[in-house]
Design an enzyme around this catalytic site. Structure first.
Site, PDB file in Angstrom:
ATOM      1  N   HIS A   1       0.707  -1.178  -0.064  1.00 40.14           N
ATOM      2  CA  HIS A   1      -0.048  -0.111   0.024  1.00 40.14           C
ATOM      3  C   HIS A   1       0.735   1.464   0.013  1.00 40.14           C
ATOM      4  O   HIS A   1       0.617   2.250  -0.888  1.00 40.14           O
ATOM      5  CB  HIS A   1      -0.905   0.076   1.371  1.00 40.14           C
TER       6      HIS A   1
ATOM      7  N   LYS B   1      -9.880  -9.416   6.502  1.00 40.99           N
ATOM      8  CA  LYS B   1     -10.590 -10.076   7.765  1.00 40.99           C
ATOM      9  C   LYS B   1     -10.891  -8.825   8.874  1.00 40.99           C
ATOM     10  O   LYS B   1      -9.616  -8.078   8.978  1.00 40.99           O
ATOM     11  CB  LYS B   1     -10.132 -11.212   8.193  1.00 40.99           C
TER      12      LYS B   1
END
Lengths: 190, 279
Positions: A37, A105
């Site tokens: 990222h 998650k």
């Protein structure tokens, strides 16, 4: 409701989904964790072109366990990692790239607003790495292996990857936040 | 056997034990998950536990790691006080870790904390973490407990004021609440109360080696409070947020009350091997 979607995802594909729906994905997913990222955002800042396509992409918060056999990469285990670590970088990512799905998650913090009208958050069962590996049929490419095996960007070809639960939809509904709010109310009431 | 324990025997046994811990879950955890599946009233919650049980089956049948986060390795080594070790025990455990990383395989997780450079073999300064204890007998027992970061990162230590004794339970329940779905619930909550700053953390972590159903009334009461929150498997709502709460205590300084909470995901991985002695 249950949906079976193909990547690259269109805006309409994700806009129809509601928090709590079940989704199965087929096509390509790209893994990206913290360091990937950061690098994506750095390269964008410097005006550099990325080595992979993010338009319509599904980004999988996952640091897989891979094995190279006779030059070919094989997935051993590939469950989701904790998505919240990417929460701070997600609004920036979605501002510059037309990513349509984030898969991970545990939910994310303060991203519902930046997902609105364009991207969904899908939850895969944490720790189910052996199960996930079964739906990954091929590993066409890996990018940025210099970041290490867990942090590299792996292109994974998946078939009927799921069940994925829509955790945050494009209308701003966030299943994780509403469950946590209810839990806090009951905690404070005791 | 009472034969001599060798360097090679320790390396081999340790590799096998790491593989067992990474690919198979202890029966008590599987049983607790099966019971949780039966008791869940929410469909989404049940689907999450079903996926977990299916994952355990696939990993076991194919001898592959249950979770891609194969963790960092924590070793508990019991050394019989009558045992004579004339080789590099730590070196044997390190070598086993390096070989297991290739063979099992394990994801290379060990990085320098500041440069973040990955050592690529799960060893490094202080890793794997090995705790030694001297016990009765002439055997060597090695337990390995791989710990993943998802649940480890949600763990907390607080130096409480001794007058805050009554709020320990609140602190535990609130910590699990704040963690939400991030540590992969249903979790097992290891708590260390007392000791010192570092000992409380060690107590919390080692309590995770207890079987899940080994709980006293106080522990069961905290468990029931946690499960009444409704966070559920993976934070998606439901009746099972935790499978167990284990409180381990130690005497501490009269002015202190350290409380450490080490959260463990459903994959409460650990396995042991005993070498030598009377076997």
């Amino acid at each position: 409701m249950e949906y079976h979607l193909n990547t690259p995802l269109k805006k309409e594909d994700v806009e129809q989904l509601d928090a709590g729906d079940i989704v199965y994905l087929t096509g390509t997913v790209l893994t990206a964790r913290d360091e990937a990222h950061a690098r994506i955002l750095e390269m964008h800042e410097e005006g550099l072109e990325l080595p992979f396509e993010l338009e319509g992409a599904a980004i999988y918060h996952c640091g897989p366990l891979m094995q190279q056999i006779e030059g070919k990469w094989i997935v051993v285990a590939a469950g989701p990692t904790t998505s919240d670590r990417m929460s701070k970088m997600t609004p920036d990512l979605l501002e510059h790239f037309k990513v349509r799905a984030l898969v991970g998650k545990g939910g994310m913090n303060n991203v519902a607003e930046s997902l609105k009208g364009k991207c969904i958050y899908l939850a895969y069962t944490g720790g189910c790495a052996a199960l996930a590996a079964g739906s990954i049929k091929n590993v066409p490419q890996v990018h940025w292996l210099d970041l290490g095996m867990p942090e590299a960007v792996w292109e994974l070809e998946v078939v009927e990857f799921g069940p994925l639960i829509v955790g945050i939809d494009t209308k701003g509904n966030d299943l994780f936040t509403s469950i946590k709010e209810k839990a806090r109310e009951s905690f404070l009431k005791k | 056997m009472t034969g001599k324990i060798t360097y090679d025997a320790v390396v081999k046994a340790t590799i096998d034990t790491i593989k067992e811990a990474e690919t198979l879950l202890p029966d008590d955890v599987i049983k607790a998950l099966e019971t949780a599946k039966k008791n869940e009233s929410s469909n989404v919650a049940r689907s999450q536990i079903e996926a977990i049980l299916k994952n355990i089956e696939i990993a076991g049948n194919n001898s592959i790691p249950l979770c891609q986060d194969t963790g960092i390795l924590i070793f508990y080594v019991d050394i019989g006080r009558d045992l004579h070790i004339d080789f590099d025990l730590k070196g044997a455990i390190l070598e086993a870790t390096r070989i297991a990383t290739q063979q099992v395989p394990l994801r290379p997780n060990a990085v320098d904390p500041l440069t973040r450079n990955n050592s690529s073999d799960n060893t490094g300064e202080g890793l794997p973490d090995i705790k030694y204890d001297f016990v009765e007998g002439e055997h060597l027992k090695i337990t390995v407990a791989p710990k993943g970061a998802g649940s480890e990162n949600m763990s907390v230590l607080k130096m409480m004021n001794p007058t805050e004794l009554k709020s320990i339970d609140d602190f535990i329940v609130e910590t699990v609440l704040n963690a939400g779905g991030r540590p992969c619930p249903p979790v097992i909550v290891g708590v260390g109360i007392g000791g010192s700053f570092d000992k409380a953390a060690r107590l919390a972590k080692s309590s995770l080696l207890r079987t899940v159903d080994d709980m006293n009334d106080e522990e069961k009461a905290v468990l029931s409070r946690i499960n009444s929150l409704g966070i559920g498997p993976m934070g998606l709502g439901g009746d099972t947020t935790a499978l167990a709460v284990h409180l381990n205590t130690s005497h501490c300084h009269t002015a202190s009350l350290p409380v450490a909470i080490n959260i463990q995901c459903w994959a409460n991985r650990h396995a042991s091997v005993t070498l030598g002695g009377d076997e």
